[in-house]
Design a protein around this motif. Structure first.
Motif, mmCIF file in Angstrom:
data_model
loop_
_atom_site.group_PDB
_atom_site.id
_atom_site.type_symbol
_atom_site.label_atom_id
_atom_site.label_comp_id
_atom_site.label_asym_id
_atom_site.label_seq_id
_atom_site.Cartn_x
_atom_site.Cartn_y
_atom_site.Cartn_z
ATOM 1 N N ASN A 9 -28.763 -0.389 -69.647
ATOM 2 C CA ASN A 9 -29.146 1.023 -69.651
ATOM 3 C C ASN A 9 -29.321 1.493 -68.219
ATOM 4 O O ASN A 9 -29.372 0.681 -67.299
ATOM 5 C CB ASN A 9 -30.464 1.210 -70.411
ATOM 6 N N CYS A 23 -23.739 3.087 -71.428
ATOM 7 C CA CYS A 23 -24.614 2.230 -70.599
ATOM 8 C C CYS A 23 -24.948 2.924 -69.278
ATOM 9 O O CYS A 23 -25.907 2.553 -68.602
ATOM 10 C CB CYS A 23 -23.955 0.876 -70.340
ATOM 11 N N SER A 63 -31.764 6.400 -69.866
ATOM 12 C CA SER A 63 -32.616 6.296 -71.048
ATOM 13 C C SER A 63 -34.079 6.063 -70.673
ATOM 14 O O SER A 63 -34.938 5.953 -71.536
ATOM 15 C CB SER A 63 -32.130 5.147 -71.936
ATOM 16 N N SER A 79 -34.079 0.562 -73.433
ATOM 17 C CA SER A 79 -33.169 1.154 -74.408
ATOM 18 C C SER A 79 -33.937 2.062 -75.353
ATOM 19 O O SER A 79 -34.684 1.591 -76.209
ATOM 20 C CB SER A 79 -32.475 0.033 -75.195
#
Length: 353
Positions: free
Chosen positions: A191, A220, A224, A286
């Motif tokens: 992430n 990716c 986040s 994540s």
């Protein structure tokens, strides 16, 4: 031309073909090689890709195509190739197991194998199966040496010399066992994070909204997680990202927002939200769709040490004047050909198999 120059020319032609499919409009241009044969067919594939996967909106697919069109220029390809030895001594068969989280997510591996002169065995994700086979067919038309070098399969992978596989942390463990006797690159979940100092301009935070929301945060390279100083005023962040308020009009995104909000409220988690994004204090990287996690930091040095220790989990660090190799606000979804996933040089790997 040498074979490598032929391959560069072919991918450059593919880039020109893709330039007809931009986020502004889809427009047939002349003169583009084999356009009469491929233009309408590819438009149809875009429609099928959207119907097959509700996350693959027209906007997201066109964003991916536009990004690849900009990347596949002669100068970009030459610059990328010049950093590596790609004069293949013997062509090997390389298997690629592709993810399906964003449109054409496996294209860089596909490009790397072919430009290196190897043969390809591709196992696609069922979530992203329409675009790449069509583009492979286009490449075979513009460069005859690619014919017979690209195979797509839904069966068990067999008879290959090396493998590049991308998946979740769980599937990566399976890949590591299954492919342990072959040269391999196994990619796990990663992430991206953003480090805020509290003095960001509204323009910078608007750019950060691209890093958070492009592809609904499924890539990716999507941010986040936020790192913020103590006493950070989240109103600044919410004001900056308000430009993306229309995200909630996407039914699939809205369903995830409602579901995750209900879960958080029933669990009595503290969270802040603005009608289309929730932010929650959490140590994980994540975050679920429609959610961004955040964590406070006390000082920059400790944070740098922490991010260095956990670099295996992180794809990009978005920041300004904070750390080397940081990515500027708004730029996570615009990687160069030489910005390798997981920092592993795919061309170097392919030159040694």
């Amino acid at each position: 031309m040498t074979p490598i120059q032929d391959r560069i020319a072919a991918f450059n032609k593919l880039g020109i073909f893709l330039s007809q499919f931009s986020t502004k409009k889809i427009e047939k241009k002349a003169p583009i090689e084999h356009n009469d044969l491929f233009f309408d067919g590819f438009k149809h594939q875009l429609k099928l890709a959207q119907e097959n996967n509700a996350w693959f909106t027209k906007e997201n697919i066109l964003f991916a195509l536009e990004s690849w069109s900009k990347a596949l220029t002669n100068s970009n390809l030459e610059k990328w190739i010049s950093k590596n030895d790609v004069h293949t001594k013997t062509s090997k068969k390389v298997a690629i197991v592709m993810a399906g989280n964003i449109p054409l997510v496996g294209f860089h591996d596909f490009l790397s194998v072919l430009i290196s002169g190897h043969t390809l065995l591709v196992k696609q994700s069922s979530n992203d199966k329409h675009l790449l086979p069509f583009l492979a067919k286009y490449l075979e038309y513009v460069e005859g040496s690619f014919k017979g070098k690209i195979t797509f399969t839904e069966q068990k992978l067999e008879n290959f010399d090396a493998v590049i596989a991308t998946g979740s942390d769980n599937t990566a463990r399976y890949f590591e066992y299954y492919f342990k006797n072959k040269p391999n690159i196994i990619r796990k979940s990663r992430n991206s994070v953003a480090v805020l100092k509290g003095n960001e301009s509204e323009e910078e935070l608007q750019k950060l909204s691209d890093d958070v929301f492009t592809y609904f945060g499924l890539g990716c390279r999507s941010v986040s997680k936020l790192y913020v100083p103590k006493e950070y005023d989240f109103n600044h962040f919410f004001n900056g990202i308000y430009v993306k308020k229309d995200m909630i009009n996407n039914a699939k995104y809205a369903n995830n927002y409602d579901y995750n909000k209900a879960v958080y409220l029933m669990s009595e988690f503290d969270l802040l939200e603005n009608g289309f994004l929730m932010i929650k204090e959490d140590e994980s990287y994540s975050s679920p769709i429609a959610t961004v996690f955040y964590e406070y930091y006390d000082n920059e040095i400790d944070l740098k040490i922490k991010l260095h220790k956990e670099r295996e989990k992180i794809q990009c660090i978005v920041a300004k004047d904070f750390i080397e190799n940081e990515v500027a606000f708004g730029e996570t979804q615009n990687p160069q050909l030489w910005d390798y996933a997981d920092g592993i040089n795919t061309l170097e790997f392919l030159s040694k198999i």
